[in-house]
Scaffold this active site. Structure first.
Site, mmCIF file in Angstrom:
data_model
loop_
_atom_site.group_PDB
_atom_site.id
_atom_site.type_symbol
_atom_site.label_atom_id
_atom_site.label_comp_id
_atom_site.label_asym_id
_atom_site.label_seq_id
_atom_site.Cartn_x
_atom_site.Cartn_y
_atom_site.Cartn_z
ATOM 1 N N ASP A 191 -1.447 -1.330 10.802
ATOM 2 C CA ASP A 191 -1.867 -1.346 9.397
ATOM 3 C C ASP A 191 -2.592 -2.633 9.004
ATOM 4 O O ASP A 191 -3.166 -2.714 7.912
ATOM 5 C CB ASP A 191 -0.657 -1.172 8.468
ATOM 6 C CG ASP A 191 -0.033 0.208 8.575
ATOM 7 O OD1 ASP A 191 -0.647 1.100 9.196
ATOM 8 O OD2 ASP A 191 1.071 0.393 8.029
ATOM 9 N N LYS A 226 0.856 -1.195 0.000
ATOM 10 C CA LYS A 226 0.000 0.000 0.000
ATOM 11 C C LYS A 226 0.886 1.237 0.000
ATOM 12 O O LYS A 226 2.065 1.197 0.360
ATOM 13 C CB LYS A 226 -0.933 0.019 1.218
ATOM 14 C CG LYS A 226 -0.224 0.069 2.594
ATOM 15 C CD LYS A 226 0.219 1.441 3.049
ATOM 16 C CE LYS A 226 0.933 1.384 4.400
ATOM 17 N NZ LYS A 226 1.704 2.627 4.711
#
Length: 258
Positions: free
Chosen positions: A139, A9
């Site tokens: 995350d 990401k």
């Protein structure tokens, strides 16, 4: 064995909104990097110890995959899971750089949770897996949900899907191992300036493409100036945005000429 992709990401924006105890709260847009991923699968093995096969620079017990296993086992008390991990190794074709702000370790942990849940039929909902993942790392919930784009807030546990076209990125990662705790400490001691809830809401409602076209990299990511202050060997790359606490830079591929 089925092979699973653990995508990287980037943070389109990352703004600090305050503190919760010792942790910084944030407002951020996470977006999947479609062309950068690790691949995970299981293979039979002959020794009972938990085994991760792949190119890692940490001990097994420090690996996010192992931590995900321990939290999943504590949550499920599954004999099937314990026996499976005694007879199978986790294999990882590692392509996402470590210490790079791309979420590689978190994505691996989330993918491992989903693999176990699906292949062993543990029956955990995605919300339950995200809750387990949040205990592994901030995350991890984003990757558990599998969204292409999402607004992430709190200390990473609040993930809200943001529907927009996926952007094709070019990503480069300087050979600098950055410590996320050091970056946050520098920010807290030298640059602490949390944004308001109103400003955070405005960003969370703005498409990623518009943010990348209208915000400068240093304004888009509160941790970028901290990283530059903390690491003298890190230098700015004009026209490139900074992901997470670094050290990776990214830009829209259509901006590349020649």
């Amino acid at each position: 064995m089925i092979r699973y992709r653990a995508y990287a990401k980037v943070n389109i924006f990352l703004k600090i909104t305050g503190m919760r105890g010792e942790y910084h709260t944030l407002s951020s847009r996470f977006m999947r990097v479609q062309n950068l991923f690790d691949t995970l699968w299981f293979e039979p093995k002959s020794t009972p110890e938990f085994e991760i096969r792949g190119n890692f620079d940490c001990e097994v017990h420090s690996n996010t995959i192992y931590k995900a296993y321990k939290h999943l086992q504590a949550s499920t008390h599954s004999d099937k899971l314990a026996l499976f991990m005694e007879t199978h190794a986790v294999c990882v074709d590692k392509q996402i750089p470590s210490f790079a702000g791309l979420g590689g370790g978190s994505s691996d942990a989330a993918t491992f949770l989903r693999m176990c849940n699906e292949e062993l039929e543990l029956g955990r909902s995605v919300e339950e897996l995200a809750d387990i993942g949040a205990r592994v790392g901030a995350d991890v919930p984003f990757f558990v949900y599998g969204y292409e784009s999402a607004n992430v807030s709190g200390i990473g546990e609040i993930v809200e899907r943001y529907i927009e076209p996926l952007i094709d990125f070019e990503v480069v990662t300087p050979d600098i191992q950055i410590s996320t705790p050091a970056i946050y400490r520098y920010y807290r001691e030298h640059l602490y300036a949390p944004i308001s809830a109103k400003d955070a809401e405005k960003l969370e409602n703005t498409p990623s493409m518009e943010i990348l076209r209208t915000m400068t990299p240093k304004v888009a990511n509160d941790l970028y100036p901290s990283a530059l202050g903390c690491y003298s060997e890190l230098s700015e790359k004009k026209g490139w945005f900074f992901s997470g606490s670094g050290s990776s830079f990214f830009r829209i591929k259509e901006n590349i000429h020649g």
